[in-house]
Design a protein around this motif. Structure first.
Motif, mmCIF file in Angstrom:
data_model
loop_
_atom_site.group_PDB
_atom_site.id
_atom_site.type_symbol
_atom_site.label_atom_id
_atom_site.label_comp_id
_atom_site.label_asym_id
_atom_site.label_seq_id
_atom_site.Cartn_x
_atom_site.Cartn_y
_atom_site.Cartn_z
ATOM 1 N N SER A 14 -11.989 -2.122 21.660
ATOM 2 C CA SER A 14 -10.981 -2.851 20.892
ATOM 3 C C SER A 14 -9.861 -1.916 20.459
ATOM 4 O O SER A 14 -9.897 -0.706 20.673
ATOM 5 C CB SER A 14 -11.614 -3.521 19.670
ATOM 6 N N ARG A 15 -8.855 -2.487 19.806
ATOM 7 C CA ARG A 15 -7.754 -1.723 19.245
ATOM 8 C C ARG A 15 -7.635 -2.060 17.765
ATOM 9 O O ARG A 15 -8.073 -3.138 17.325
ATOM 10 C CB ARG A 15 -6.450 -2.043 19.985
ATOM 11 N N ILE A 16 -7.043 -1.131 17.016
ATOM 12 C CA ILE A 16 -6.941 -1.341 15.575
ATOM 13 C C ILE A 16 -5.639 -0.751 15.062
ATOM 14 O O ILE A 16 -5.193 0.305 15.534
ATOM 15 C CB ILE A 16 -8.165 -0.735 14.848
ATOM 16 N N LEU A 17 -5.018 -1.442 14.120
ATOM 17 C CA LEU A 17 -3.768 -0.982 13.527
ATOM 18 C C LEU A 17 -4.077 0.144 12.553
ATOM 19 O O LEU A 17 -4.715 -0.064 11.523
ATOM 20 C CB LEU A 17 -3.063 -2.128 12.812
ATOM 21 N N SER A 18 -3.626 1.341 12.884
ATOM 22 C CA SER A 18 -3.910 2.535 12.076
ATOM 23 C C SER A 18 -2.735 2.834 11.165
ATOM 24 O O SER A 18 -1.586 2.839 11.603
ATOM 25 C CB SER A 18 -4.183 3.727 12.989
ATOM 26 N N VAL A 19 -3.042 3.132 9.906
ATOM 27 C CA VAL A 19 -1.994 3.351 8.915
ATOM 28 C C VAL A 19 -2.307 4.596 8.098
ATOM 29 O O VAL A 19 -3.460 4.863 7.762
ATOM 30 C CB VAL A 19 -1.840 2.117 7.995
ATOM 31 N N GLY A 20 -1.266 5.391 7.818
ATOM 32 C CA GLY A 20 -1.436 6.571 6.995
ATOM 33 C C GLY A 20 -0.345 6.682 5.950
ATOM 34 O O GLY A 20 0.758 6.149 6.121
ATOM 35 N N SER A 21 -0.642 7.401 4.883
ATOM 36 C CA SER A 21 0.335 7.668 3.837
ATOM 37 C C SER A 21 0.558 9.179 3.775
ATOM 38 O O SER A 21 0.835 9.797 4.794
ATOM 39 C CB SER A 21 -0.139 7.103 2.498
ATOM 40 N N TYR A 22 0.432 9.795 2.611
ATOM 41 C CA TYR A 22 0.580 11.241 2.496
ATOM 42 C C TYR A 22 -0.422 11.774 1.473
ATOM 43 O O TYR A 22 -0.947 11.031 0.648
ATOM 44 C CB TYR A 22 2.007 11.639 2.104
ATOM 45 N N SER A 77 -1.667 6.124 -8.648
ATOM 46 C CA SER A 77 -1.342 6.462 -7.263
ATOM 47 C C SER A 77 0.169 6.522 -7.084
ATOM 48 O O SER A 77 0.878 5.563 -7.404
ATOM 49 C CB SER A 77 -1.948 5.426 -6.312
ATOM 50 N N LEU A 78 0.659 7.638 -6.552
ATOM 51 C CA LEU A 78 2.078 7.768 -6.232
ATOM 52 C C LEU A 78 2.385 7.260 -4.826
ATOM 53 O O LEU A 78 3.544 7.034 -4.488
ATOM 54 C CB LEU A 78 2.509 9.234 -6.333
ATOM 55 N N SER A 79 1.348 7.088 -4.026
ATOM 56 C CA SER A 79 1.530 6.764 -2.609
ATOM 57 C C SER A 79 1.302 5.289 -2.292
ATOM 58 O O SER A 79 1.341 4.895 -1.125
ATOM 59 C CB SER A 79 0.570 7.617 -1.771
ATOM 60 N N TYR A 80 1.084 4.472 -3.315
ATOM 61 C CA TYR A 80 0.754 3.058 -3.097
ATOM 62 C C TYR A 80 1.849 2.372 -2.276
ATOM 63 O O TYR A 80 3.016 2.316 -2.679
ATOM 64 C CB TYR A 80 0.595 2.346 -4.437
ATOM 65 N N GLY A 81 1.459 1.862 -1.111
ATOM 66 C CA GLY A 81 2.395 1.130 -0.256
ATOM 67 C C GLY A 81 3.402 1.999 0.463
ATOM 68 O O GLY A 81 4.312 1.476 1.116
ATOM 69 N N ARG A 82 3.260 3.321 0.374
ATOM 70 C CA ARG A 82 4.195 4.233 1.038
ATOM 71 C C ARG A 82 3.567 4.740 2.331
ATOM 72 O O ARG A 82 2.582 5.483 2.307
ATOM 73 C CB ARG A 82 4.568 5.388 0.115
#
Length: 291
Positions: free
Chosen positions: A77-85, A51-56
């Motif tokens: 409810s609410r949720i912390l949404s996270v995206g990479s590329y 993976s090149l996107s790990y933690g990015r």
């Protein structure tokens, strides 16, 4: 003779010099050393698909759970949404193409699994229930999803994955033990349409069946004029879904022109409602979106 020589030559090379076949999705990209796959987020590094996107991270927001969309999982409810590329499909109507279609030169910040889980815990006082992996295609970077979700789960919080469902069952099994809910894009119900997007319908169907046996699943179908908007296709899609479980919620969503697909108008609202009514003949929970 030529084939045997080729095999000898391959065996004589070090691991770092050999081609590999990426196991993550249906493309099974054949990658030379250093070469990046069609998803733009994995590459042959040292003889393995890495993976090149790990933690990015490209995107981070505290969203209503209904935005995922999830209508029947922790409503309100609410949720912390996270995206990479990166993404392993090439949908011309992608609403997040700025990150899904970019590569390793994307502007990102680095967050380790521990740091992201810590941010999720800090936001509990604002109603946060956990982490949603979304925005781009999270499953092409399944290692980060798996590692973060394990920590989030151990902290007593929830994990959500919003995905196109276009990875192998072996990769799905890596994350399923830590996932509480998924929204899976079922983009249509013909192989021809999926081929236009660079995907494979059977891969998605296998993914949905397996996920639905393990966690809460909701499906989303974006209705695109002239592509997947016939009553016949919705009857087939909803009947197949009901064959798994008629209680799986389906979101029937209105298309708006976007990115490379600006050659047609938004879906007529009446079309969305008509198709939703057809789906209700087989499914217990059908929702309309963008109307």
């Amino acid at each position: 003779m030529e084939r045997r020589d080729s095999v000898k030559e391959s065996r004589g090379r070090s691991v770092e010099e050999q081609e590999i076949i990426c196991p993550v999705c249906m493309h099974h990209c054949r990658l030379r050393p250093g070469q990046t796959g069609s998803c733009r987020a994995r590459a042959n590094r040292g003889g393995v698909s890495s993976s090149l996107s790990y933690g990015r991270i490209t995107s981070l927001a505290l969203d209503p759970i209904e935005k995922k969309p999830l209508a029947m999982f922790e409503p309100g409810s609410r949720i912390l949404s996270v995206g990479s590329y990166g993404c392993n499909l090439s949908c011309p109507f992608c609403q997040n193409y700025e990150i899904s279609m970019c590569a390793a030169d994307a502007e990102t910040v680095r967050l380790s699994p521990e740091e992201l889980a810590g941010k999720a815990a800090e936001l509990k006082e604002k109603g946060n229930i956990g982490v949603a992996f979304t925005y781009n295609e999270p499953m092409i970077g399944y290692e980060y999803v798996r590692d973060t979700a394990r920590i989030v789960r151990s902290a007593g919080m929830k994990n959500v994955v919003v995905t196109n469902g276009s990875v192998t069952e072996e990769i799905l099994e890596e994350v399923l033990p830590f996932v509480d809910a998924m929204n899976i894009d079922l983009k249509g119900f013909t192989e021809d349409f999926y081929r236009k997007l660079g995907g494979d319908l059977e891969t998605v169907k296998r993914f949905i069946r397996r996920a639905a046996a393990s966690c809460h699943v909701e499906l989303t179908t974006l209705i695109i004029p002239g592509e997947n908007d016939t009553p016949e296709q919705m009857r087939e899609l909803s009947a197949w879904t009901a064959g798994i479980d008629r209680n799986i919620p389906l979101h029937v969503t209105r298309f708006f022109p976007r990115w490379k697909m600006t050659d047609r108008p938004p879906t007529r609202v009446c079309t969305v409602y008509e198709l939703a009514d057809i789906a209700r003949e087989r499914l217990a929970y059908v929702f309309t979106g963008n109307c």
